[in-house]
Motif scaffolding. Sequence first.
Motif, PDB file in Angstrom:
ATOM      1  N   GLU A   1       0.817  -1.214   0.000  1.00 46.31           N
ATOM      2  CA  GLU A   1       0.000   0.000   0.000  1.00 46.31           C
ATOM      3  C   GLU A   1       0.853   1.268   0.000  1.00 46.31           C
ATOM      4  O   GLU A   1       0.524   2.257  -0.662  1.00 46.31           O
ATOM      5  N   ALA A   2       1.968   1.254   0.735  1.00 41.46           N
ATOM      6  CA  ALA A   2       2.835   2.442   0.797  1.00 41.46           C
ATOM      7  C   ALA A   2       3.424   2.763  -0.570  1.00 41.46           C
ATOM      8  O   ALA A   2       3.488   3.923  -0.972  1.00 41.46           O
ATOM      9  N   GLN A   3       3.852   1.712  -1.283  1.00 40.07           N
ATOM     10  CA  GLN A   3       4.379   1.926  -2.629  1.00 40.07           C
ATOM     11  C   GLN A   3       3.301   2.474  -3.551  1.00 40.07           C
ATOM     12  O   GLN A   3       3.558   3.345  -4.382  1.00 40.07           O
ATOM     13  N   LEU A   4       2.092   1.930  -3.400  1.00 44.29           N
ATOM     14  CA  LEU A   4       0.981   2.352  -4.253  1.00 44.29           C
ATOM     15  C   LEU A   4       0.703   3.844  -4.071  1.00 44.29           C
ATOM     16  O   LEU A   4       0.539   4.579  -5.051  1.00 44.29           O
ATOM     17  N   VAL A   5       0.670   4.311  -2.826  1.00 48.39           N
ATOM     18  CA  VAL A   5       0.434   5.731  -2.554  1.00 48.39           C
ATOM     19  C   VAL A   5       1.520   6.583  -3.202  1.00 48.39           C
ATOM     20  O   VAL A   5       1.240   7.612  -3.831  1.00 48.39           O
ATOM     21  N   GLU A   6       2.787   6.142  -3.067  1.00 49.69           N
ATOM     22  CA  GLU A   6       3.905   6.896  -3.644  1.00 49.69           C
ATOM     23  C   GLU A   6       3.859   6.872  -5.173  1.00 49.69           C
ATOM     24  O   GLU A   6       4.141   7.878  -5.828  1.00 49.69           O
ATOM     25  N   ARG A   7       3.503   5.725  -5.762  1.00 49.24           N
ATOM     26  CA  ARG A   7       3.423   5.618  -7.231  1.00 49.24           C
ATOM     27  C   ARG A   7       2.336   6.531  -7.782  1.00 49.24           C
ATOM     28  O   ARG A   7       2.523   7.209  -8.794  1.00 49.24           O
ATOM     29  N   ILE A   8       1.190   6.519  -7.112  1.00 48.34           N
ATOM     30  CA  ILE A   8       0.081   7.365  -7.566  1.00 48.34           C
ATOM     31  C   ILE A   8       0.442   8.840  -7.388  1.00 48.34           C
ATOM     32  O   ILE A   8       0.156   9.664  -8.262  1.00 48.34           O
ATOM     33  N   SER A   9       1.088   9.166  -6.271  1.00 50.79           N
ATOM     34  CA  SER A   9       1.506  10.556  -6.035  1.00 50.79           C
ATOM     35  C   SER A   9       2.447  11.026  -7.131  1.00 50.79           C
ATOM     36  O   SER A   9       2.363  12.170  -7.598  1.00 50.79           O
ATOM     37  N   HIS A  10       3.349  10.147  -7.546  1.00 49.72           N
ATOM     38  CA  HIS A  10       4.268  10.487  -8.645  1.00 49.72           C
ATOM     39  C   HIS A  10       3.497  10.640  -9.954  1.00 49.72           C
ATOM     40  O   HIS A  10       3.723  11.593 -10.710  1.00 49.72           O
ATOM     41  N   PHE A  11       2.589   9.743 -10.214  1.00 50.32           N
ATOM     42  CA  PHE A  11       1.822   9.731 -11.464  1.00 50.32           C
ATOM     43  C   PHE A  11       1.032  11.027 -11.645  1.00 50.32           C
ATOM     44  O   PHE A  11       0.949  11.558 -12.755  1.00 50.32           O
ATOM     45  N   VAL A  12       0.458  11.545 -10.568  1.00 46.70           N
ATOM     46  CA  VAL A  12      -0.398  12.731 -10.671  1.00 46.70           C
ATOM     47  C   VAL A  12       0.376  14.039 -10.493  1.00 46.70           C
ATOM     48  O   VAL A  12      -0.208  15.116 -10.594  1.00 46.70           O
ATOM     49  N   SER A  13       1.685  13.960 -10.241  1.00 51.78           N
ATOM     50  CA  SER A  13       2.469  15.150  -9.908  1.00 51.78           C
ATOM     51  C   SER A  13       2.544  16.144 -11.059  1.00 51.78           C
ATOM     52  O   SER A  13       2.216  15.835 -12.211  1.00 51.78           O
ATOM     53  N   LYS A  14       3.016  17.334 -10.749  1.00 56.46           N
ATOM     54  CA  LYS A  14       3.012  18.463 -11.678  1.00 56.46           C
ATOM     55  C   LYS A  14       3.726  18.162 -12.992  1.00 56.46           C
ATOM     56  O   LYS A  14       3.256  18.519 -14.072  1.00 56.46           O
ATOM     57  N   ASP A  15       4.894  17.494 -12.922  1.00 55.39           N
ATOM     58  CA  ASP A  15       5.668  17.212 -14.129  1.00 55.39           C
ATOM     59  C   ASP A  15       5.222  15.933 -14.838  1.00 55.39           C
ATOM     60  O   ASP A  15       5.743  15.606 -15.898  1.00 55.39           O
ATOM     61  N   ALA A  16       4.267  15.224 -14.230  1.00 54.78           N
ATOM     62  CA  ALA A  16       3.744  13.994 -14.841  1.00 54.78           C
ATOM     63  C   ALA A  16       2.355  14.279 -15.421  1.00 54.78           C
ATOM     64  O   ALA A  16       2.215  15.112 -16.304  1.00 54.78           O
ATOM     65  N   MET A  17       1.309  13.635 -14.902  1.00 57.14           N
ATOM     66  CA  MET A  17      -0.029  13.827 -15.466  1.00 57.14           C
ATOM     67  C   MET A  17      -0.718  15.097 -14.957  1.00 57.14           C
ATOM     68  O   MET A  17      -1.789  15.466 -15.429  1.00 57.14           O
TER      69      MET A  17
ATOM     70  N   LEU B   1       4.986   7.198 -15.758  1.00 56.54           N
ATOM     71  CA  LEU B   1       5.039   5.740 -15.588  1.00 56.54           C
ATOM     72  C   LEU B   1       5.952   5.325 -14.441  1.00 56.54           C
ATOM     73  O   LEU B   1       5.840   4.222 -13.920  1.00 56.54           O
ATOM     74  N   GLY B   2       6.866   6.198 -14.047  1.00 54.28           N
ATOM     75  CA  GLY B   2       7.712   5.899 -12.890  1.00 54.28           C
ATOM     76  C   GLY B   2       8.764   4.846 -13.155  1.00 54.28           C
ATOM     77  O   GLY B   2       9.106   4.062 -12.265  1.00 54.28           O
ATOM     78  N   ILE B   3       9.299   4.806 -14.370  1.00 52.16           N
ATOM     79  CA  ILE B   3      10.365   3.860 -14.704  1.00 52.16           C
ATOM     80  C   ILE B   3      11.618   4.251 -13.922  1.00 52.16           C
ATOM     81  O   ILE B   3      12.003   5.420 -13.916  1.00 52.16           O
ATOM     82  N   ARG B   4      12.248   3.303 -13.270  1.00 52.95           N
ATOM     83  CA  ARG B   4      13.432   3.612 -12.459  1.00 52.95           C
ATOM     84  C   ARG B   4      14.509   4.287 -13.297  1.00 52.95           C
ATOM     85  O   ARG B   4      14.765   3.899 -14.432  1.00 52.95           O
ATOM     86  N   PHE B   5      15.101   5.315 -12.738  1.00 51.47           N
ATOM     87  CA  PHE B   5      16.197   6.097 -13.326  1.00 51.47           C
ATOM     88  C   PHE B   5      15.750   7.006 -14.471  1.00 51.47           C
ATOM     89  O   PHE B   5      16.572   7.695 -15.057  1.00 51.47           O
ATOM     90  N   VAL B   6      14.463   6.985 -14.814  1.00 53.68           N
ATOM     91  CA  VAL B   6      13.971   7.826 -15.909  1.00 53.68           C
ATOM     92  C   VAL B   6      13.278   9.048 -15.309  1.00 53.68           C
ATOM     93  O   VAL B   6      12.125   8.991 -14.904  1.00 53.68           O
ATOM     94  N   GLY B   7      14.034  10.153 -15.254  1.00 48.28           N
ATOM     95  CA  GLY B   7      13.503  11.396 -14.723  1.00 48.28           C
ATOM     96  C   GLY B   7      12.865  12.237 -15.810  1.00 48.28           C
ATOM     97  O   GLY B   7      12.663  11.783 -16.948  1.00 48.28           O
ATOM     98  N   LYS B   8      12.573  13.462 -15.468  1.00 45.41           N
ATOM     99  CA  LYS B   8      11.885  14.367 -16.399  1.00 45.41           C
ATOM    100  C   LYS B   8      12.706  14.594 -17.668  1.00 45.41           C
ATOM    101  O   LYS B   8      12.191  14.513 -18.784  1.00 45.41           O
TER     102      LYS B   8
END
Length: 528
Positions: A291-307, A373-380
């Motif tokens: 669940e903790a990973q899921l919250v962090e993944r979703i937070s990343h997905f919806v962030s300003k530089d993402a979706m 998508l949160g691919i490891r090592f793939v930043g903006k």
Amino acid sequence: GENITQNIMTIRSIPLKIKAPEHFPSILEVRGEVIMSKISFLELNKQRENNGEALFANPRNAAAGSLRQLDPSITASRKLDAFFYGAGNFQELPVDSHSELISIYNDRGLKIFNKSKKCKTLEEIEEFYSLMGKQRDSLPFEIDGLVIKVNSKKLQNELGFISRSPRWAIAYKFEAIEATTHINEVINQVGRTGAITPVAVLEPVEVGGVIVSRATLHNYEEISRKDIRIKDNVFIRRAGDVIPEVVKPILNLRTGKELIIEIPEFCPSCSSKLKKIEGEVVLRCESIHCEAQLVERISHFVSKDAMNILSLGSALIEGLVENKKLFSVLDIYKLQFDDLFALPRMGDKLASKLIESISASKNTTFSRFIFALGIRFVGKKTSEILSERFSDIHSLSQASKETLQNIEEIGERIAESVRAFFDDSINMKLIDEMFLLGVRPENPAVKKISNILEDKSFVFTGTLNTLTRTKAEDLVKKNGGRVLSSVSGNLDYLVCGEEAGSKLEKARKHDVKIISEKEFLNLINYRG
């Protein structure tokens, strides 16, 4: 991506017009930084305290918050300042060096930092660094170091850029401000990739004007190397004047009551057994149900530089996950009004705003989608590089490790991570389902011919005679359609070439419309 022009125009040190001399370029891209002085920061926080408002942590955060105000009059009241230090493009300017550029700025009323110095040797740089370090506290604003630049414009052009910065400039940071405090306990945080980060819970202490109550311990190898223990008195600092970290224990203050920090065996969120991957120092939780990973993944997905679904903040995400409304990022696009009303303080207005924000995010850019998508090592920045090289997610997903590594600034680690992500069928299925729910990442580099295939999805199988597979998929995109990687009941067309594979049988099972290459070409009025 926010337009803050009206707010910028309220800052007195930024001229609305400059007098241009002869041979001045018609367009000049000037670069600088907006700051808040120490005095203005203290005055603002005093005012906020009197009004019962939350205080800003530091001048940097206060300046950023002031620039993002919807009301320019609020920005104007914050007493912001600005300094100019560079140009995005000054090819047309009659200058041969950076120092000449700064001199022109000064002559034209663009405010510069008047303590900069032209140095000829490394020794001179060290002397200036030492001098500024001593003067740092007496400056009217905060600085955390110097930037050393190659002065010659010709050499700057030869040196060029890497993904995040020019090769002709480097930051030379001052030693971070340190403080002493006490470790009360150590907790473990779970990141979106499953990385476990031990965090020290501290007796609150001020470090460089900020109250710090938690500090990273990085990983358990670092804890062992530094011999840090619970109940230790420690030195802490803010790395880069931003992230608090524990530097080392104060050994002569030990009482014998300090406790060894135990390496955890299980995830603090989902209780799955933790693993250590060969070649890495961090522990990881690899459970897809964490669940903790899921919250962090979703937070990343919806962030300003993402979706960019800014209405969906961390508290809402945690609530939706706890209420079993979100099991993956895909479920964001399945949310209904009724799902939202299970959350506290959720009214019609907020729910409508959230649904609208989610719907608007479906039309995004290809680079934002890659980053989301949160691919490891793939930043903006890496996402932008990949979007320039590949036309869409399908072509990126088909790229080999060797093809990826041949792209400038993409190394072996990133190539392996990208390849591993797209080799996972769960990830590919997630992407396909997002597309079917209306997510449409557009690549500005791909120019549309028509919208004749709008809302239609295609999969290709077998050997095509007239077109290559890449060309055929490109034509789908240019005519407004979508290319999927697998066959499902939601697919519109399966285009079959010679020696069609298992996808043909699967399409028949799902009653998907099956067409030949010729029928596909007729569909888009292709004339070669």
